[in-house]
Design an enzyme around this catalytic site. Structure first.
Site, short mmCIF file in Angstrom:
data_model
loop_
_atom_site.label_atom_id
_atom_site.label_comp_id
_atom_site.label_asym_id
_atom_site.label_seq_id
_atom_site.Cartn_x
_atom_site.Cartn_y
_atom_site.Cartn_z
NE ARG A 202 -3.83 -2.03 2.22
CZ ARG A 202 -5.00 -2.10 2.81
NH1 ARG A 202 -5.39 -1.13 3.61
NH2 ARG A 202 -5.79 -3.14 2.62
CG ASP B 224 0.83 6.50 3.15
OD1 ASP B 224 -0.05 5.66 3.43
OD2 ASP B 224 1.88 6.64 3.81
CE1 TYR C 55 7.15 1.88 0.15
CE2 TYR C 55 7.89 -0.08 1.31
CZ TYR C 55 6.87 0.67 0.73
OH TYR C 55 5.59 0.19 0.73
NE ARG D 219 4.70 9.75 5.00
CZ ARG D 219 3.41 10.07 4.99
NH1 ARG D 219 2.52 9.22 4.51
NH2 ARG D 219 3.01 11.22 5.46
#
Lengths: 239, 239
Positions: free
Chosen positions: B43, B45, B103, B190
């Site tokens: 997923r 954001d 990521y 994050r």
């Protein structure tokens, strides 16, 4: 100034289309209340970006350099920013006084269009021989007549230029061409890149590439690579 | 898939807002004439990007993988692209079967907002000690309870994760954080980046950073860095 040129019809003011100059002059009007005309160091085409464009203007506004940076950035859209400002002598001309300009051209070597790099790099599919491209790029270093690598020469003007640096590098699927010269002919970087891609695809040999400098005939090289991959990186002055 | 997440309310379908899943399912409908639901590996954001998102779906359409790539890209908007497609076994689950996710988080270390990097990187002004940030990043490599580095843990679920790679690098004004783990907690990258920035600004010591792994308490770390700097780079499967 730094800007994303995607939305603009180039750096120079146009009657009816948004331009970098137009946006800056509007911000200057909002900040100072007077109409001010700016001069630009290097013209950039529609869609071309800048990390280090230089402009100058004359003003009687009682604001220091810092206030100009903050004030203009308040009024400028989010795709244009003033990075720094300083007071210069009244006879400073950002175009004429520049001694060096650096451009970078960004290629994404990918078989698919790239959403993240769209409007920021030119997508070239297939195999590119980056070492060969770099060999060709190095051949441009020196003082030559670059007439083959432009689309237009002003009547009676010389097409000789001094290229100080010219190199192709690669980081994963991003291929970057960087060139430093005293000044540039119209579309010069884009024509060089379009030609380097032919070398990279082996549809042009290094000898044929080298011969373009001897021909020195308008539009002999090319094609013109798209504007979206081009960045005016910096402009330097002697003092 | 690759996408620029700026315009989207995240990867997962939402009733009234544009999403990556929604756009892909609409393209699948236009291509096949049937309503197809897709499953997503990771997923993302709202505002987060991907270079290597993986999705799967079941179809009876008589099209090969290549036809799906070309067909879907014809219908998808220019900020989403399908890079590759292949047939998998019917029980393949892109989320459950993934063994690794990578990521990358992109910071532009600049005192001014950056028009070229806007929506693509998080602008952080001032000085950042990148070496110190990298030292902190390396401390995360291993199997730990990452509860401090998330904003939400599903009831009864473990917050232990295996981090294989974690490093901060710099190229001029771009600072990149890269992390590879078996899977990720909500907002984990994050929150890590928000915390690494505190280390880089020296408002948090390496000892304090290390202690967050021992505390293992939700939202102990942070703040949560903005979504626009985050890219889902790749998802790997065992076979």
């Amino acid at each position: 100034m730094e800007y994303d040129g995607t939305r603009y019809a180039g750096s120079q003011r146009q009657p009816k289309e948004p331009t970098i100059q137009g946006e800056l002059e509007e911000a200057l009007y909002k900040l100072t209340g007077t109409h001010i005309k700016v001069s630009t160091a290097g013209r950039t085409d529609s869609g071309t970006h800048a990390f280090g464009q230089v402009v100058s203007f004359t003003t009687t506004a009682n604001l220091d350099s810092r206030a100009f940076v903050f004030g203009l950035n308040h009024f400028l859209p989010d795709d244009i920013v003033v990075k720094n400002a300083e007071t210069v002598s009244a006879d400073f001309d950002p175009r004429r006084d520049a001694v060096l300009r650096e451009y970078v051209y960004c290629i994404i070597n990918s078989d698919n269009r790239s959403p993240v790099w769209r409007n920021r790099a030119y997508q070239v599919p297939g195999t590119l021989d980056v070492e060969l491209m770099n060999e060709a790029a190095k051949m441009l270093i020196g003082t030559y007549d670059f007439a083959s690598f432009t689309t237009e020469i002003d009547e009676g003007k010389s097409s000789r230029r001094i290229v100080y640096e010219s190199e192709v590098s690669q980081e994963k699927d991003i291929i970057r061409y960087r060139i430093v010269a005293n000044s540039f002919l119209r579309h010069m970087v884009r024509v060089i890149v379009g030609t380097l891609i032919r070398v990279g695809k082996k549809t042009m040999s290094l000898d044929e590439f080298k011969a373009l400098l001897d021909y020195a005939e308008i539009s002999k090289a090319g094609p013109v690579a798209p504007a979206c991959g081009l960045y005016l990186n910096r402009v330097e002055y002697s003092n």
